[in-house]
Scaffold this motif. Structure first.
Motif, PDB file in Angstrom:
ATOM      1  N   VAL A 295      -8.988 104.149 -58.007  1.00  0.00           N
ATOM      2  CA  VAL A 295     -10.195 102.962 -57.570  1.00  0.00           C
ATOM      3  C   VAL A 295     -10.703 101.759 -56.961  1.00  0.00           C
ATOM      4  O   VAL A 295     -11.889 101.894 -56.984  1.00  0.00           O
ATOM      5  CB  VAL A 295      -9.061 101.820 -59.433  1.00  0.00           C
ATOM      6  N   VAL A 299     -14.165 100.829 -56.183  1.00  0.00           N
ATOM      7  CA  VAL A 299     -14.657  99.078 -56.140  1.00  0.00           C
ATOM      8  C   VAL A 299     -14.978  98.770 -54.884  1.00  0.00           C
ATOM      9  O   VAL A 299     -16.575  98.548 -54.560  1.00  0.00           O
ATOM     10  CB  VAL A 299     -13.656  98.370 -56.181  1.00  0.00           C
ATOM     11  N   ALA A 315     -11.020  89.589 -53.373  1.00  0.00           N
ATOM     12  CA  ALA A 315     -10.786  90.263 -55.073  1.00  0.00           C
ATOM     13  C   ALA A 315      -9.720  89.176 -55.576  1.00  0.00           C
ATOM     14  O   ALA A 315      -9.005  89.092 -55.259  1.00  0.00           O
ATOM     15  CB  ALA A 315     -10.486  91.819 -54.450  1.00  0.00           C
ATOM     16  N   ILE A 317      -6.703  90.982 -58.595  1.00  0.00           N
ATOM     17  CA  ILE A 317      -6.658  91.663 -59.931  1.00  0.00           C
ATOM     18  C   ILE A 317      -5.772  90.985 -60.699  1.00  0.00           C
ATOM     19  O   ILE A 317      -5.092  90.458 -60.217  1.00  0.00           O
ATOM     20  CB  ILE A 317      -5.153  92.628 -59.091  1.00  0.00           C
ATOM     21  N   ILE A 337      -3.536 100.009 -56.423  1.00  0.00           N
ATOM     22  CA  ILE A 337      -4.911  99.581 -55.462  1.00  0.00           C
ATOM     23  C   ILE A 337      -5.174  97.866 -55.153  1.00  0.00           C
ATOM     24  O   ILE A 337      -5.857  98.069 -53.832  1.00  0.00           O
ATOM     25  CB  ILE A 337      -5.576  98.655 -57.506  1.00  0.00           C
ATOM     26  N   VAL A 379     -14.869  90.519 -56.330  1.00  0.00           N
ATOM     27  CA  VAL A 379     -14.188  91.697 -56.741  1.00  0.00           C
ATOM     28  C   VAL A 379     -13.357  90.533 -57.821  1.00  0.00           C
ATOM     29  O   VAL A 379     -12.597  90.111 -57.607  1.00  0.00           O
ATOM     30  CB  VAL A 379     -14.120  92.671 -55.913  1.00  0.00           C
ATOM     31  N   ILE A 381     -10.564  93.155 -60.747  1.00  0.00           N
ATOM     32  CA  ILE A 381     -10.593  94.238 -61.283  1.00  0.00           C
ATOM     33  C   ILE A 381      -9.443  94.244 -62.389  1.00  0.00           C
ATOM     34  O   ILE A 381      -8.946  93.452 -62.463  1.00  0.00           O
ATOM     35  CB  ILE A 381     -10.155  95.289 -60.642  1.00  0.00           C
ATOM     36  N   ALA A 383      -7.272  95.605 -64.666  1.00  0.00           N
ATOM     37  CA  ALA A 383      -6.263  96.482 -64.665  1.00  0.00           C
ATOM     38  C   ALA A 383      -4.424  96.956 -64.806  1.00  0.00           C
ATOM     39  O   ALA A 383      -4.577  97.652 -65.978  1.00  0.00           O
ATOM     40  CB  ALA A 383      -4.766  96.024 -63.169  1.00  0.00           C
ATOM     41  N   PHE A 406     -14.590  95.193 -62.130  1.00  0.00           N
ATOM     42  CA  PHE A 406     -14.328  96.809 -62.340  1.00  0.00           C
ATOM     43  C   PHE A 406     -12.798  96.609 -63.862  1.00  0.00           C
ATOM     44  O   PHE A 406     -12.346  96.083 -63.407  1.00  0.00           O
ATOM     45  CB  PHE A 406     -14.016  97.786 -61.438  1.00  0.00           C
ATOM     46  N   ASP A 407     -13.152  97.766 -64.648  1.00  0.00           N
ATOM     47  CA  ASP A 407     -12.440  97.984 -65.959  1.00  0.00           C
ATOM     48  C   ASP A 407     -12.104  99.284 -65.772  1.00  0.00           C
ATOM     49  O   ASP A 407     -12.413 100.071 -66.149  1.00  0.00           O
ATOM     50  CB  ASP A 407     -13.555  97.684 -66.906  1.00  0.00           C
ATOM     51  N   THR A 408     -10.529  99.245 -65.623  1.00  0.00           N
ATOM     52  CA  THR A 408      -9.698  99.856 -65.670  1.00  0.00           C
ATOM     53  C   THR A 408      -9.297 100.805 -66.985  1.00  0.00           C
ATOM     54  O   THR A 408      -8.627 101.545 -66.778  1.00  0.00           O
ATOM     55  CB  THR A 408      -8.063  99.605 -64.491  1.00  0.00           C
ATOM     56  N   ARG A 420     -15.784 101.301 -65.019  1.00  0.00           N
ATOM     57  CA  ARG A 420     -15.443 101.511 -65.413  1.00  0.00           C
ATOM     58  C   ARG A 420     -14.388 102.652 -65.770  1.00  0.00           C
ATOM     59  O   ARG A 420     -14.954 103.826 -65.305  1.00  0.00           O
ATOM     60  CB  ARG A 420     -15.074 101.336 -66.943  1.00  0.00           C
TER      61      ARG A 420
END
Length: 421
Positions: A295, A299, A315, A317, A337, A379, A381, A383, A406-408, A420
């Motif tokens: 991940v 990114v 970033a 999270i 991450i 960024v 994320i 998580a 970013f979608d985990t 994702r």
């Protein structure tokens, strides 16, 4: 035990407390924990794990709590629900289990029954725990005292599949004790029980439950790695494949927590001690353990593609617990991450409204944000899919139009995100 059980629950975490509450509705039950603050909180009607609310604690009229070993001497049924973690080398750490066994042995009496619920490898109860019970009690196994094993099936944060609604595997060290253990659990488990033929079978059943899930998730995680190289969205593929009636609908993601990310190593340890190297289980573990790194690297590649300067970028999270809508941070793989992004030179913030700030700092040396007010990032994320994160204004959090989301968990609207898992 057969006539009038007095139940001692040793370990009052995610597993032990719900068990103590249910038994405390019917029998004299004492919850024992070595943490005085935990005992104080529960005595005052507060459970920081959020597994049991204050009304449920009050409803358990025969339940009390203590950290005084002498107060549990009155028991005749001791149920062990302490953690069974792994060490830095991914070997089983039996220290909590053996210490609990030693404590119980000091108050063990003739005809008492010790039931283990902690997840272990097959044979652990009789090969590791029983010798400790015998050594420190001076009593003889299956003559003076007896054992049972009933693997826990608690799913932290799940308010539907709870202790009483999940069928429970039970076993005993003699046929008679097995039936007594089954009878005892049947008084609180609405879904009923399954009587395993031996302690070792019951232990193995728990070990493979989590190993099976781990391997299945590792398969879709590997698919995610492959499809990423192809430019295909993994969830689109899974949705299409899921139209077949017998397709197993596992999803890619981080695999943490105290069960799936830990228990397979107990089965591996036992197999290796017998001269067998379990390739499927270990290959699955390797894939799942590396997903956080994947991940973070994905990114950073997106950042480069959009022209971001990596070193010094900010970033965020969202989420640090191991699963959604739950405060449990044990073995959270979100930290992978975080660490990887920090090594790339990013400045990383973490926000989680469910996690305890003190616990997170002690466990991972991360200072959680109090809120997201006035902050913006290069960024973002997602998580952990906490329900609160649906209401976040992600455009407000973006530093500018080129900021990356970013979608985990495949949790957010696809129009909002850049990629994702």
């Amino acid at each position: 035990m057969k006539n009038k059980p007095i139940i001692i629950i040793v370990g009052l975490g995610y597993v032990g407390l719900p068990l103590a509450v249910e038994f405390g509705k019917k029998y004299k039950t004492i919850g024992f924990d070595i943490n005085p603050s935990r005992v104080l909180d529960l005595s005052n009607g507060y459970d920081k794990t959020l597994e049991v609310d204050s009304d449920e604690l009050k409803a358990s009229k025969h339940l009390s709590f203590t950290n005084d070993l002498e107060q549990i001497r009155v028991g005749n049924v001791y149920i062990v629900t302490v953690p069974t973690p792994i060490d830095n080398f991914k070997n089983p750490d039996l220290a909590p289990l053996l210490k609990a066994s030693q404590s119980i042995a000091k108050v063990l009496k003739k005809d008492d029954v010790v039931i283990y619920e902690s997840t272990v490898y097959p044979g652990c109860t009789e090969e590791d725990c029983v010798p400790v019970l015998e050594k420190y009690s001076g009593l003889k196994y299956n003559q003076d005292f007896f054992c049972g094993y009933s693997p826990e099936r608690i799913n932290p944060g799940d308010k539907v599949n709870t202790l009483t609604t999940i069928r429970k595997v039970v076993s005993g060290s003699t046929p008679e004790i097995a039936l007594q253990v089954q009878e005892l659990y049947n008084t609180i488990i609405n879904a009923g029980t399954f009587l395993a033929p031996s302690l070792k079978v019951a232990e193995a059943s728990k070990a493979i439950e989590n190993a099976q899930r781990d391997v299945n998730i590792s398969f879709v995680n590997e698919l995610s790695l492959i499809f990423d190289k192809m430019g295909i969205d993994t969830h689109d593929v899974l949705e299409a494949a899921g139209t077949k009636w017998n397709f197993l609908k596992f999803k890619p993601g981080l695999v943490g927590g105290h069960c799936i990310g830990v228990d397979p190593y107990y089965l591996v340890h036992k197999a290796q001690s017998l001269g067998y190297y379990p390739q499927v289980i270990l290959s699955g573990r390797r894939i799942n353990d590396n997903m956080g790194m994947f991940v973070a690297n994905k990114v950073v590649k997106l950042m480069i593609k959009k022209g971001h300067k990596i070193d010094g970028s900010k970033a965020l999270i969202l989420g640090v617990t191991f699963k959604e809508n739950c405060p449990d941070i044990r073995n959270s793989r979100v930290i992978d991450i975080y660490n990887e992004l920090v090594q790339f030179g990013l400045s990383v913030d973490v926000y989680d409204p469910w996690a305890d700030k003190k616990e997170v700092h002690e466990e991972y040396s991360i200072c959680l944000l109090d809120n997201l007010d006035g902050r913006n990032y290069d960024v973002i994320i997602l998580a952990v899919s906490h329900e609160e994160f649906q209401a976040v204004d992600y455009n407000y959090l973006k530093h500018n139009y080129s900021s990356i989301i970013f979608d985990t968990k495949a949790f957010l609207d696809r129009k909002l995100i850049d990629a994702r898992l």
